[in-house]
Write a protein that holds these residues in place. Structure first.
Motif, mmCIF file in Angstrom:
data_model
loop_
_atom_site.group_PDB
_atom_site.id
_atom_site.type_symbol
_atom_site.label_atom_id
_atom_site.label_comp_id
_atom_site.label_asym_id
_atom_site.label_seq_id
_atom_site.Cartn_x
_atom_site.Cartn_y
_atom_site.Cartn_z
ATOM 1 N N GLY A 1 0.813 -1.188 0.000
ATOM 2 C CA GLY A 1 0.000 0.000 0.000
ATOM 3 C C GLY A 1 0.862 1.259 0.000
ATOM 4 N N MET A 2 0.201 2.365 -0.204
ATOM 5 C CA MET A 2 0.881 3.650 -0.273
ATOM 6 C C MET A 2 -0.046 4.703 0.302
ATOM 7 N N GLY A 3 0.544 5.742 0.852
ATOM 8 C CA GLY A 3 -0.254 6.812 1.429
ATOM 9 C C GLY A 3 -0.185 8.071 0.608
ATOM 10 N N LEU A 4 -1.265 8.832 0.633
ATOM 11 C CA LEU A 4 -1.368 10.091 -0.084
ATOM 12 C C LEU A 4 -1.965 11.110 0.876
ATOM 13 N N VAL A 5 -1.348 12.272 0.983
ATOM 14 C CA VAL A 5 -1.844 13.327 1.865
ATOM 15 C C VAL A 5 -2.110 14.579 1.044
ATOM 16 N N ILE A 6 -3.318 15.113 1.127
ATOM 17 C CA ILE A 6 -3.687 16.348 0.434
ATOM 18 C C ILE A 6 -3.993 17.390 1.499
ATOM 19 N N VAL A 7 -3.366 18.559 1.381
ATOM 20 C CA VAL A 7 -3.597 19.649 2.322
ATOM 21 C C VAL A 7 -4.135 20.842 1.537
ATOM 22 N N SER A 8 -5.322 21.327 1.910
ATOM 23 C CA SER A 8 -5.937 22.455 1.220
ATOM 24 C C SER A 8 -5.302 23.757 1.686
ATOM 25 N N PRO A 9 -5.520 24.850 0.926
ATOM 26 C CA PRO A 9 -5.013 26.157 1.371
ATOM 27 C C PRO A 9 -5.539 26.545 2.754
ATOM 28 N N GLU A 10 -6.697 25.993 3.123
ATOM 29 C CA GLU A 10 -7.271 26.274 4.440
ATOM 30 C C GLU A 10 -6.726 25.323 5.510
ATOM 31 N N GLN A 11 -5.701 24.551 5.138
ATOM 32 C CA GLN A 11 -5.042 23.593 6.038
ATOM 33 C C GLN A 11 -5.930 22.410 6.427
ATOM 34 N N ILE A 12 -6.906 22.096 5.586
ATOM 35 C CA ILE A 12 -7.699 20.884 5.782
ATOM 36 C C ILE A 12 -6.906 19.721 5.191
ATOM 37 N N THR A 13 -6.706 18.679 5.968
ATOM 38 C CA THR A 13 -5.881 17.549 5.541
ATOM 39 C C THR A 13 -6.744 16.342 5.219
ATOM 40 N N ILE A 14 -6.493 15.751 4.056
ATOM 41 C CA ILE A 14 -7.155 14.516 3.648
ATOM 42 C C ILE A 14 -6.064 13.473 3.467
ATOM 43 N N GLU A 15 -6.173 12.367 4.196
ATOM 44 C CA GLU A 15 -5.208 11.279 4.063
ATOM 45 C C GLU A 15 -5.910 10.104 3.401
ATOM 46 N N LYS A 16 -5.250 9.536 2.395
ATOM 47 C CA LYS A 16 -5.854 8.412 1.663
ATOM 48 C C LYS A 16 -4.839 7.288 1.571
ATOM 49 N N SER A 17 -5.299 6.099 1.840
ATOM 50 C CA SER A 17 -4.469 4.911 1.683
ATOM 51 C C SER A 17 -4.788 4.301 0.323
ATOM 52 N N LEU A 18 -3.745 4.012 -0.440
ATOM 53 C CA LEU A 18 -3.927 3.472 -1.786
ATOM 54 C C LEU A 18 -3.434 2.032 -1.837
ATOM 55 N N ARG A 19 -4.204 1.178 -2.471
ATOM 56 C CA ARG A 19 -3.766 -0.193 -2.716
ATOM 57 C C ARG A 19 -3.537 -0.315 -4.215
ATOM 58 N N LEU A 20 -2.283 -0.467 -4.592
ATOM 59 C CA LEU A 20 -1.928 -0.519 -6.007
ATOM 60 C C LEU A 20 -1.587 -1.953 -6.399
ATOM 61 N N GLY A 21 -1.456 -2.177 -7.707
ATOM 62 C CA GLY A 21 -1.121 -3.510 -8.201
ATOM 63 C C GLY A 21 0.222 -3.981 -7.668
ATOM 64 N N PHE A 22 0.302 -5.245 -7.256
ATOM 65 C CA PHE A 22 1.533 -5.734 -6.651
ATOM 66 C C PHE A 22 2.661 -5.874 -7.672
ATOM 67 N N LEU A 23 2.359 -5.769 -8.961
ATOM 68 C CA LEU A 23 3.399 -5.851 -9.983
ATOM 69 C C LEU A 23 3.993 -4.478 -10.312
ATOM 70 N N ASP A 24 3.433 -3.418 -9.742
ATOM 71 C CA ASP A 24 3.951 -2.078 -9.989
ATOM 72 C C ASP A 24 5.345 -1.929 -9.396
ATOM 73 N N THR A 25 6.208 -1.241 -10.129
ATOM 74 C CA THR A 25 7.498 -0.879 -9.563
ATOM 75 C C THR A 25 7.275 0.296 -8.617
ATOM 76 N N ASN A 26 8.303 0.627 -7.829
ATOM 77 C CA ASN A 26 8.193 1.782 -6.937
ATOM 78 C C ASN A 26 7.896 3.048 -7.726
ATOM 79 N N ASN A 27 8.548 3.217 -8.883
ATOM 80 C CA ASN A 27 8.332 4.416 -9.685
ATOM 81 C C ASN A 27 6.904 4.477 -10.227
#
Length: 78
Positions: A1-27
């Motif tokens: 899995g991988m994490g994604l964090v989005i911060v709005s100009p108003e400093q509202i934070t959205i954290e999302k956990s991503l499940r990607l294909g296991f054959l994906d390279t790190n890049n």
């Protein structure tokens, strides 16, 4: 899995956990997280996004300072 964090100009934070294909390279995973993050920001009606990544390779390729040699990476970049 991988994490994604989005911060709005108003400093509202959205954290999302991503499940990607296991054959994906790190890049590939980095690119997919970037694209998902940009899509989420666009869906929220935002036109401008500031991106931070710990991958110097991905940042350099997105900024056009480095070329992607691998065909799969070129497709992600395009």
């Amino acid at each position: 899995g991988m994490g994604l964090v989005i911060v709005s100009p108003e400093q509202i934070t959205i954290e999302k956990s991503l499940r990607l294909g296991f054959l994906d390279t790190n890049n590939e995973a980095d690119y997919k997280a970037l694209l998902i993050g940009i899509a989420m920001v666009q869906n929220m009606g935002r036109k401008v996004v500031e991106v931070f990544s710990d991958s110097r390779l991905i940042v350099g390729q997105v900024k056009g300072e480095l070329k992607a040699r691998d065909l799969r990476m070129q497709r992600c970049l395009n």
